[in-house]
Write an enzyme that holds these catalytic residues in place. Structure first.
Site, short mmCIF file in Angstrom:
data_model
loop_
_atom_site.label_atom_id
_atom_site.label_comp_id
_atom_site.label_asym_id
_atom_site.label_seq_id
_atom_site.Cartn_x
_atom_site.Cartn_y
_atom_site.Cartn_z
N ASN A 155 0.83 -1.35 -0.06
CA ASN A 155 0.00 0.16 -0.03
C ASN A 155 0.72 1.30 -0.07
OD1 ASN A 155 1.01 -0.40 2.90
ND2 ASN A 155 -1.12 0.32 3.48
N GLU A 254 5.16 -2.78 12.26
CA GLU A 254 4.00 -1.97 12.18
C GLU A 254 2.88 -2.80 11.56
OE1 GLU A 254 6.19 1.37 13.43
OE2 GLU A 254 3.97 1.19 13.01
N1 LIG Z 1 0.90 -0.60 10.49
C1 LIG Z 1 1.44 -0.37 9.17
O1 LIG Z 1 2.05 0.51 9.13
C2 LIG Z 1 0.59 -1.18 8.29
C3 LIG Z 1 -0.19 -2.32 8.56
N2 LIG Z 1 -0.52 -2.79 7.27
C4 LIG Z 1 -1.83 -4.00 7.49
O2 LIG Z 1 -1.36 -4.93 6.57
C5 LIG Z 1 -2.75 -5.39 6.18
C6 LIG Z 1 -2.78 -5.20 4.48
O3 LIG Z 1 -1.58 -5.12 3.78
P1 LIG Z 1 -1.05 -6.42 3.26
O4 LIG Z 1 -0.07 -6.37 2.38
O5 LIG Z 1 -2.23 -7.22 2.93
O6 LIG Z 1 -0.67 -7.42 4.72
P2 LIG Z 1 0.29 -8.70 4.62
O7 LIG Z 1 0.59 -8.80 5.96
O8 LIG Z 1 -0.70 -9.86 3.96
O9 LIG Z 1 1.48 -8.55 3.75
C7 LIG Z 1 2.32 -7.53 4.11
C8 LIG Z 1 3.77 -8.33 3.66
O10 LIG Z 1 4.18 -9.50 4.16
C9 LIG Z 1 4.44 -10.35 3.11
N3 LIG Z 1 3.91 -11.56 3.81
C10 LIG Z 1 2.81 -12.27 3.69
N4 LIG Z 1 2.64 -13.60 4.08
C11 LIG Z 1 4.00 -13.77 4.62
C12 LIG Z 1 4.88 -14.85 5.16
N5 LIG Z 1 3.83 -16.06 5.81
N6 LIG Z 1 6.02 -14.72 5.74
C13 LIG Z 1 6.54 -13.60 5.37
N7 LIG Z 1 5.95 -12.50 4.48
C14 LIG Z 1 4.61 -12.74 4.25
C15 LIG Z 1 3.42 -9.82 2.05
O11 LIG Z 1 4.04 -10.70 0.87
P3 LIG Z 1 3.12 -10.58 -0.67
O12 LIG Z 1 2.19 -9.32 -0.47
O13 LIG Z 1 3.95 -10.54 -1.41
O14 LIG Z 1 2.25 -12.05 -0.34
C16 LIG Z 1 3.84 -8.33 2.04
O15 LIG Z 1 5.16 -8.35 1.41
C17 LIG Z 1 -3.89 -4.60 6.82
O16 LIG Z 1 -4.09 -5.46 7.81
C18 LIG Z 1 -2.96 -3.29 7.25
O17 LIG Z 1 -3.66 -2.74 8.34
C19 LIG Z 1 -0.48 -2.56 6.04
C20 LIG Z 1 0.49 -1.34 5.79
C21 LIG Z 1 1.00 -0.72 6.91
O1 LIG Z 2 1.22 1.54 5.48
C1 LIG Z 2 0.81 2.49 5.82
O2 LIG Z 2 -0.50 2.49 6.00
C2 LIG Z 2 1.45 3.69 6.41
O3 LIG Z 2 2.24 3.35 7.61
C3 LIG Z 2 0.44 5.03 6.44
S1 LIG Z 2 1.19 6.14 6.87
O4 LIG Z 2 2.47 6.14 7.22
O5 LIG Z 2 1.25 6.80 5.23
O6 LIG Z 2 0.34 7.01 7.61
#
Ligand SMILES: NC(=O)C1=CN([C@@H]2O[C@H](COP(=O)(O)OP(=O)(O)OC[C@H]3O[C@@H](n4cnc5c(N)ncnc54)[C@H](OP(=O)(O)O)[C@@H]3O)[C@@H](O)[C@H]2O)C=CC1
Ligand SMILES: O=C(O)[C@H](O)CS(=O)(=O)O
Length: 480
Positions: A155, A254
């Protein structure tokens, strides 16, 4: 995709300072059109392991550079990223769907972390402590933690890597980045610029791959990796924690959020609507700090709902390359299905659609405002990660603080109020790592970003952001 510098559209892996065109590849598609925009080298576990080995070797020399030398190289990287911001934004928009203007905003946001930590690199201070015995002298020094493995989401495909690699390199660590399969191009483009800035071979490695679990397992289990930094879902964060436990590996996490957004009856309603529009619809609702639950005090509920619906209707959904588009597609069908599931559940439990509520085409969805949402609706318990604004009515401050805190997540929270005592009470009472008061946008490189409860560990950005990449060493000099 129109680029001034076509070499930024890189599809090879970057390992030990070499660009590697691997036989195995995976496609990257544009979520707005479904078209394949590139085929990217698909790193195997052996490639990841080699990157870790080369990072381990390179880190020793990188740590011997002075903080000032590392600062100069990071500053050059920042300058190159700003110079190439339009191209980097075009690549990000194509692979993630974020409208161009917002994509450029992310590039500058990501670059701001490289700028910030180019400055912090010169300020890794230690301490002297008065000796506990006459012949003792005590010093405390901070040293880089070593090789850092990073796993980041789709994202914010530029900023989430920048927010991690900048403090790591500033501290003298080396770095192996595994970007999300959906959005590797932004990571590779910023790596082209890292090489041009003079980051030495092996210090920064990028291993795109299509099998996240395999790459993650190698990063978490390899003893040469001293730290894992992850941004993504809590579910995956838990997997990584388990995998890091055998080696007692340090972690920064995070994770997911479920931000409450509270509008009190003494709020400036127009300001609250403006804040809600940013907190809810930034990145089409696909950020971990998005307003997921919008609580509105009974006395202003109808007026706020009407204003928010009017502002929501003004959003322009479309391909992010078109002028005036504010809202792009959701990243994929799974993301859309989650939005539709939350919508259907809320309606079944009595909620009403004030505006929006329908899929448009592909993964484009109408920004939607729901009223009369019951507190037991899925949308108030789970992160929607999409353009769904559920309005939940409340009567008292005590009631809404209890509702807001009734979550296993604690990343961000927001509220609008003007009574000074209430502002202090609620800011202190919210169980989150970050609070926005009379603002819906809190993300900046100068402040510590992170959550509590199941939203994560550690902080990114700010003067605190270096700590997660440093080890404290205490030296006791005796016999003096
Ligand atoms: N706290 C924060 O700053 C953020 C939190 N999020 C949270 O993440 C979710 C959405 O993002 P999303 O990308 O779908 O999240 P995911 O946790 O599914 O994926 C995040 C990353 O982890 C990788 N991944 C997935 N499964 C595994 C595994 N078993 N072992 C190692 N790596 C793995 C993914 O790879 P691949 O995609 O290649 O499968 C991707 O690169 C939401 O819950 C959102 O809140 C998202 C962004 C920021
Ligand atoms: O991945 C995210 O959602 C980011 O941490 C949000 S922010 O840093 O752009 O607020």
């Amino acid at each position: 995709m129109k680029l001034n510098d076509k070499s930024l559209l890189e599809t090879r892996a970057y390992i030990g300072g070499e660009w590697r065109d691997l036989d195995d590849k995976f496609d990257v598609t544009n979520p707005a059109t479904g078209e394949v925009i590139a085929s990217v080298s698909d790193c195997s576990v052996a490639d990841v392991k080699e990157a870790i080995d080369l990072a381990y070797t390179a880190q020793k020399e990188w740590a011997k550079k002075t903080g000032k030398e590392r600062a100069g190289i990071l500053r050059k990287w920042f300058d190159l990223m700003v110079e190439a911001a339009d191209d980097l934004a075009a690549i990000l928009c194509a692979e993630m769907g974020k409208p161009l203007a917002e994509s450029k905003g992310e590039i500058l946001y990501g670059a701001s972390f490289i700028e910030w930590f180019s400055e912090e690199a010169k300020r890794v201070y230690g301490d002297t402590i008065p000796g506990h015995q006459p012949d003792k002298r005590i010093i405390v020094m901070k040293q880089p933690i070593g090789v850092v493995g990073s796993i980041t989401p789709w994202n914010f495909p530029n900023a989430m890597i920048a927010r991690k690699v900048a403090p790591a390199l500033a501290a003298g660590c080396s770095f192996v980045a595994r970007p999300a399969e959906l959005t590797p191009l932004s990571a590779l483009a910023m790596t082209v610029l890292a090489e041009r800035a003079g980051i030495p071979a092996g210090v920064f490695n990028v291993v795109p791959n299509s099998k996240a679990a395999e790459a993650g397992e190698e990063l978490c289990s390899n003893p040469k990796v001293s730290k894992i930094t992850f941004t993504g879902s809590t579910r995956v964060g838990q997997i990584l924690m388990r995998q890091c436990s055998d080696g007692i590996k340090k972690m920064s996490l995070e994770l997911g959020g479920n931000a409450p957004f509270i509008v009190f009856d003494d709020a400036d309603l127009d300001a609250a609507v403006e804040g809600a529009m940013i907190a809810k619809y930034r990145n089409n609702g696909q950020t971990c700090v998005c307003a997921n639950r919008i609580y509105v005090q009974a006395g202003v509920y109808d007026a706020f709902a009407e204003k928010l619906a009017a502002a929501t209707k003004a959003l322009k959904v479309g391909n992010g390359t078109e002028d005036g588009v504010t809202t792009g597609p959701l990243i994929n069908e799974a993301a859309l299905a989650k939005v539709e599931a939350h919508l259907a559940d809320a309606k079944e439990k009595g909620a009403k659609v004030l505006t929006g509520g329908s899929r448009i085409k592909g993964t484009f969805f109408e920004p939607t405002v729901l009223t009369d949402v019951p507190i037991e609706a899925m949308v108030s318990k789970e992160e929607t990660f999409g353009p769904l604004a559920p309005l939940i009515r409340f009567e008292s401050e005590e009631e809404v603080v209890a509702l807001a805190n009734d979550s296993e997540f604690g990343l961000a929270g927001y509220f609008y109020a003007n009574d000074l005592s209430r502002v202090w009470r609620v800011a202190e009472a919210l169980e989150t790592g970050m609070v926005g008061v009379n603002t819906g946008l809190i993300s900046t490189e100068v402040a510590p970003f992170g959550g509590i409860k199941q939203s994560g560990l550690g902080r990114e950005g700010s003067k605190y952001g270096m700590d997660d990449f440093l080890e404290i060493k205490y030296v006791c000099l005796g016999g003096i």
